[in-house]
Design a protein around this motif. Structure first.
Motif, PDB file in Angstrom:
ATOM      1  N   GLN A 166       0.831  -1.206   0.000  1.00 36.17           N
ATOM      2  CA  GLN A 166       0.000   0.000   0.000  1.00 36.17           C
ATOM      3  C   GLN A 166       0.864   1.254   0.000  1.00 36.17           C
ATOM      4  O   GLN A 166       0.583   2.208  -0.713  1.00 36.17           O
ATOM      5  N   PHE A 167       1.930   1.251   0.804  1.00 32.27           N
ATOM      6  CA  PHE A 167       2.834   2.399   0.824  1.00 32.27           C
ATOM      7  C   PHE A 167       3.501   2.576  -0.530  1.00 32.27           C
ATOM      8  O   PHE A 167       3.636   3.680  -1.023  1.00 32.27           O
ATOM      9  N   ARG A 168       3.918   1.482  -1.131  1.00 32.17           N
ATOM     10  CA  ARG A 168       4.577   1.554  -2.432  1.00 32.17           C
ATOM     11  C   ARG A 168       3.601   2.129  -3.465  1.00 32.17           C
ATOM     12  O   ARG A 168       3.969   2.977  -4.262  1.00 32.17           O
ATOM     13  N   SER A 169       2.357   1.674  -3.449  1.00 29.89           N
ATOM     14  CA  SER A 169       1.356   2.194  -4.389  1.00 29.89           C
ATOM     15  C   SER A 169       1.098   3.676  -4.140  1.00 29.89           C
ATOM     16  O   SER A 169       0.984   4.460  -5.080  1.00 29.89           O
ATOM     17  N   LEU A 170       1.039   4.055  -2.873  1.00 32.03           N
ATOM     18  CA  LEU A 170       0.828   5.459  -2.531  1.00 32.03           C
ATOM     19  C   LEU A 170       1.985   6.309  -3.024  1.00 32.03           C
ATOM     20  O   LEU A 170       1.777   7.359  -3.636  1.00 32.03           O
ATOM     21  N   LEU A 171       3.194   5.837  -2.799  1.00 27.30           N
ATOM     22  CA  LEU A 171       4.360   6.593  -3.251  1.00 27.30           C
ATOM     23  C   LEU A 171       4.410   6.698  -4.766  1.00 27.30           C
ATOM     24  O   LEU A 171       4.761   7.749  -5.307  1.00 27.30           O
ATOM     25  N   GLN A 172       4.033   5.632  -5.466  1.00 24.59           N
ATOM     26  CA  GLN A 172       4.026   5.677  -6.924  1.00 24.59           C
ATOM     27  C   GLN A 172       2.986   6.673  -7.424  1.00 24.59           C
ATOM     28  O   GLN A 172       3.235   7.431  -8.360  1.00 24.59           O
ATOM     29  N   ALA A 173       1.835   6.678  -6.806  1.00 25.01           N
ATOM     30  CA  ALA A 173       0.783   7.624  -7.203  1.00 25.01           C
ATOM     31  C   ALA A 173       1.224   9.064  -6.926  1.00 25.01           C
ATOM     32  O   ALA A 173       1.006   9.961  -7.747  1.00 25.01           O
ATOM     33  N   LEU A 174       1.858   9.267  -5.784  1.00 28.33           N
ATOM     34  CA  LEU A 174       2.341  10.604  -5.462  1.00 28.33           C
ATOM     35  C   LEU A 174       3.436  11.042  -6.428  1.00 28.33           C
ATOM     36  O   LEU A 174       3.474  12.203  -6.849  1.00 28.33           O
ATOM     37  N   ALA A 175       4.308  10.119  -6.807  1.00 32.42           N
ATOM     38  CA  ALA A 175       5.367  10.451  -7.760  1.00 32.42           C
ATOM     39  C   ALA A 175       4.766  10.817  -9.114  1.00 32.42           C
ATOM     40  O   ALA A 175       5.212  11.772  -9.762  1.00 32.42           O
ATOM     41  N   LEU A 176       3.744  10.076  -9.540  1.00 35.04           N
ATOM     42  CA  LEU A 176       3.093  10.387 -10.805  1.00 35.04           C
ATOM     43  C   LEU A 176       2.457  11.771 -10.756  1.00 35.04           C
ATOM     44  O   LEU A 176       2.605  12.571 -11.685  1.00 35.04           O
ATOM     45  N   GLY A 177       1.797  12.072  -9.658  1.00 35.21           N
ATOM     46  CA  GLY A 177       1.201  13.401  -9.507  1.00 35.21           C
ATOM     47  C   GLY A 177       2.255  14.486  -9.505  1.00 35.21           C
ATOM     48  O   GLY A 177       2.072  15.548 -10.102  1.00 35.21           O
ATOM     49  N   PHE A 178       3.367  14.218  -8.870  1.00 37.81           N
ATOM     50  CA  PHE A 178       4.479  15.163  -8.831  1.00 37.81           C
ATOM     51  C   PHE A 178       4.999  15.429 -10.237  1.00 37.81           C
ATOM     52  O   PHE A 178       5.229  16.577 -10.617  1.00 37.81           O
ATOM     53  N   VAL A 179       5.142  14.387 -11.038  1.00 37.18           N
ATOM     54  CA  VAL A 179       5.618  14.540 -12.417  1.00 37.18           C
ATOM     55  C   VAL A 179       4.621  15.335 -13.242  1.00 37.18           C
ATOM     56  O   VAL A 179       5.004  16.210 -14.023  1.00 37.18           O
ATOM     57  N   LEU A 180       3.351  15.062 -13.051  1.00 40.54           N
ATOM     58  CA  LEU A 180       2.327  15.801 -13.794  1.00 40.54           C
ATOM     59  C   LEU A 180       2.350  17.290 -13.454  1.00 40.54           C
ATOM     60  O   LEU A 180       2.195  18.133 -14.339  1.00 40.54           O
ATOM     61  N   VAL A 181       2.556  17.600 -12.194  1.00 43.32           N
ATOM     62  CA  VAL A 181       2.632  19.003 -11.793  1.00 43.32           C
ATOM     63  C   VAL A 181       3.844  19.666 -12.423  1.00 43.32           C
ATOM     64  O   VAL A 181       3.780  20.804 -12.891  1.00 43.32           O
ATOM     65  N   LEU A 182       4.963  18.947 -12.450  1.00 40.10           N
ATOM     66  CA  LEU A 182       6.180  19.513 -13.017  1.00 40.10           C
ATOM     67  C   LEU A 182       6.070  19.772 -14.513  1.00 40.10           C
ATOM     68  O   LEU A 182       6.720  20.663 -15.052  1.00 40.10           O
ATOM     69  N   THR A 183       5.245  18.984 -15.202  1.00 38.54           N
ATOM     70  CA  THR A 183       5.134  19.137 -16.648  1.00 38.54           C
ATOM     71  C   THR A 183       4.014  20.088 -17.057  1.00 38.54           C
ATOM     72  O   THR A 183       3.732  20.227 -18.246  1.00 38.54           O
ATOM     73  N   ALA A 184       3.404  20.736 -16.097  1.00 39.10           N
ATOM     74  CA  ALA A 184       2.336  21.693 -16.414  1.00 39.10           C
ATOM     75  C   ALA A 184       2.915  22.858 -17.209  1.00 39.10           C
ATOM     76  O   ALA A 184       4.115  23.110 -17.207  1.00 39.10           O
ATOM     77  N   CYS A 185       2.041  23.576 -17.873  1.00 32.26           N
ATOM     78  CA  CYS A 185       2.522  24.675 -18.714  1.00 32.26           C
ATOM     79  C   CYS A 185       3.229  25.749 -17.895  1.00 32.26           C
ATOM     80  O   CYS A 185       3.049  25.869 -16.702  1.00 32.26           O
ATOM     81  N   ALA A 186       4.049  26.542 -18.562  1.00 32.01           N
ATOM     82  CA  ALA A 186       4.927  27.499 -17.890  1.00 32.01           C
ATOM     83  C   ALA A 186       4.150  28.611 -17.185  1.00 32.01           C
ATOM     84  O   ALA A 186       4.529  29.047 -16.114  1.00 32.01           O
ATOM     85  N   SER A 187       3.100  29.114 -17.786  1.00 31.37           N
ATOM     86  CA  SER A 187       2.344  30.201 -17.161  1.00 31.37           C
ATOM     87  C   SER A 187       1.221  29.597 -16.327  1.00 31.37           C
ATOM     88  O   SER A 187       0.128  29.345 -16.810  1.00 31.37           O
ATOM     89  N   THR A 188       1.494  29.376 -15.086  1.00 28.10           N
ATOM     90  CA  THR A 188       0.531  28.743 -14.195  1.00 28.10           C
ATOM     91  C   THR A 188       0.071  29.731 -13.138  1.00 28.10           C
ATOM     92  O   THR A 188       0.800  30.660 -12.774  1.00 28.10           O
ATOM     93  N   PRO A 189      -1.119  29.540 -12.635  1.00 29.44           N
ATOM     94  CA  PRO A 189      -1.604  30.428 -11.578  1.00 29.44           C
ATOM     95  C   PRO A 189      -0.839  30.162 -10.276  1.00 29.44           C
ATOM     96  O   PRO A 189      -0.178  29.137 -10.147  1.00 29.44           O
ATOM     97  N   PRO A 190      -0.932  31.062  -9.320  1.00 28.11           N
ATOM     98  CA  PRO A 190      -0.251  30.857  -8.039  1.00 28.11           C
ATOM     99  C   PRO A 190      -0.717  29.542  -7.401  1.00 28.11           C
ATOM    100  O   PRO A 190      -1.893  29.182  -7.483  1.00 28.11           O
ATOM    101  N   PRO A 191       0.191  28.846  -6.760  1.00 31.51           N
ATOM    102  CA  PRO A 191      -0.138  27.534  -6.200  1.00 31.51           C
ATOM    103  C   PRO A 191      -0.800  27.614  -4.828  1.00 31.51           C
ATOM    104  O   PRO A 191      -0.405  26.907  -3.895  1.00 31.51           O
TER     105      PRO A 191
END
Length: 126
Positions: free
Chosen positions: A7-32
């Motif tokens: 479960q921890f491994r799955s959680l970490l993988q999901a969090l890593a995927l979300g992290f990658v998606l956030v990093l690849t967002a377009c350059a002009s992003t609204p304040p976080p």
């Protein structure tokens, strides 16, 4: 216990995927602001789950990352603020999960000890 690790491994993988998606967002992003709020809430949940006792390193990492996110936001560096906020939330979620696991394991050990004492009292030794 293997289920918990999976479960921890799955959680970490999901969090890593979300992290990658956030990093690849377009350059002009609204304040976080949403990410900062989510990170603050995740840290608060970890503290409420006694992560300072059971998952101190992860909680401290989350708090440092949250502070970095807030500093980056104040400096106008939205990309770094978002990245640090997402990482802070992930670290806080991990701290909370590890804390809850440790608390559950402690309670399980106490219950097993109680059962053992009751069996001994009843003459039902294993």
């Amino acid at each position: 216990m293997p289920a918990s690790i999976a479960q921890f491994r799955s959680l970490l993988q999901a969090l890593a995927l979300g992290f990658v998606l956030v990093l690849t967002a377009c350059a002009s992003t609204p304040p976080p602001t949403a990410e900062l709020s989510a990170a603050q809430q995740a840290v608060a949940r970890a503290v409420d789950a006694d992560a300072d006792q059971y998952a101190r390193a992860e909680l401290e990492q989350a708090q440092v990352l949250l502070s970095q996110a807030q500093s980056a936001m104040s400096s106008g560096n939205q990309r770094d603020a978002r990245t640090a906020a997402v990482a802070a939330a992930a670290s806080a979620d991990l701290a909370r999960a590890r804390s809850r696991e440790a608390a559950a394991n402690t309670e399980l050990a106490q219950r097993r000890e109680q059962i053992s004492r009751l069996r001994e009292q009843l003459g039902m030794e294993q």
